[in-house]
Design an enzyme around this catalytic site. Sequence first.
Site, PDB file in Angstrom:
ATOM      1  N   SER A 239     -14.390  45.451  37.335  1.00  0.00           N
ATOM      2  CA  SER A 239     -14.750  46.139  36.109  1.00  0.00           C
ATOM      3  C   SER A 239     -13.507  47.023  35.390  1.00  0.00           C
ATOM      4  CB  SER A 239     -15.921  47.158  36.340  1.00  0.00           C
ATOM      5  OG  SER A 239     -16.056  48.245  35.476  1.00  0.00           O
TER       6      SER A 239
ATOM      7  N   ASP B 192     -17.857  47.092  31.028  1.00  0.00           N
ATOM      8  CA  ASP B 192     -19.001  48.180  30.944  1.00  0.00           C
ATOM      9  C   ASP B 192     -19.105  49.101  29.415  1.00  0.00           C
ATOM     10  OD1 ASP B 192     -20.027  48.301  33.521  1.00  0.00           O
ATOM     11  OD2 ASP B 192     -18.217  48.774  34.325  1.00  0.00           O
TER      12      ASP B 192
ATOM     13  N   MET C 191     -21.061  51.892  27.615  1.00  0.00           N
ATOM     14  CA  MET C 191     -21.832  52.887  27.670  1.00  0.00           C
ATOM     15  C   MET C 191     -21.882  53.868  26.310  1.00  0.00           C
ATOM     16  SD  MET C 191     -20.455  54.139  31.441  1.00  0.00           S
ATOM     17  CE  MET C 191     -20.290  53.139  32.676  1.00  0.00           C
TER      18      MET C 191
ATOM     19  N   ASP D 153     -23.649  45.297  41.046  1.00  0.00           N
ATOM     20  CA  ASP D 153     -22.870  46.071  40.355  1.00  0.00           C
ATOM     21  C   ASP D 153     -22.839  47.838  40.944  1.00  0.00           C
ATOM     22  OD1 ASP D 153     -21.120  47.638  38.591  1.00  0.00           O
ATOM     23  OD2 ASP D 153     -22.307  46.886  36.835  1.00  0.00           O
TER      24      ASP D 153
END
Length: 216
Positions: free
Chosen positions: A7, A34, A36, A174
Amino acid sequence: MNRLAPSILSADFSQLGQQVSLIEEAGAHVIHVDVMDGHFVPNISYGATVMKSLCGKTKMPFDVHLMIENPDQYLEDFVTDQTEYITVHQEACTHLHRTVQHIKSLGVKAGVALNPATSLATLDYILGEVDMVLIMSVNPGFGGQKFIASALEKVAELDAIKKEKGYDFVIEIDGGINLDNVKTVTDAGVELVVAGSSVFGAENIPARVKEFLEIL
Ligand code: DX5
Ligand code: ZN
């Protein structure tokens, strides 16, 4: 073969291209992206522009993890020649079936993620449609958190359902994965392993990738 998806949330963004080359040369398979939004999770990371800056700079496919509300509104932004999976959260999708079909209509594989407290049963009527199920082993929002042990049981249960019903989705995990627990999760049925801080926080990043690959 099981695959490693570092990641980039834990990468040094001031030298992102270079760090991605490091993991690619060491043999990492996939880049975990990722995203967000500061609403679905209490943190803001980066969006499609950052991901797209890596297009052509690496041959690794993108595994997009959308930790955002209203994902349908943003799906197209994350479709590139290198996008393999787009994963949305069950908890963020009122019309999950529609969202999964939407992702597939864009020519990308569809994943659904479950927070640690969300039951597998919430996916009973969609498992036959998805390409991947992402079991969160931390509460999403931050890298570097501790693995939540109940995720292991969840993976094992999901793997049993998968075998019993003959489904062919991939199981991804994850959060909080390190060299000490990665074998336990792959033994339980995980095929795609996300690792953030344990890869990019290592003193020697390529050596850490290789250590993971030996175990996988
Ligand atoms: C958590 C993210 C993870 C995170 C994993 O919200 O979805 O992908 O980057 O980081 P580590 O491996 O450090 O737990
Ligand atoms: Zn993630």
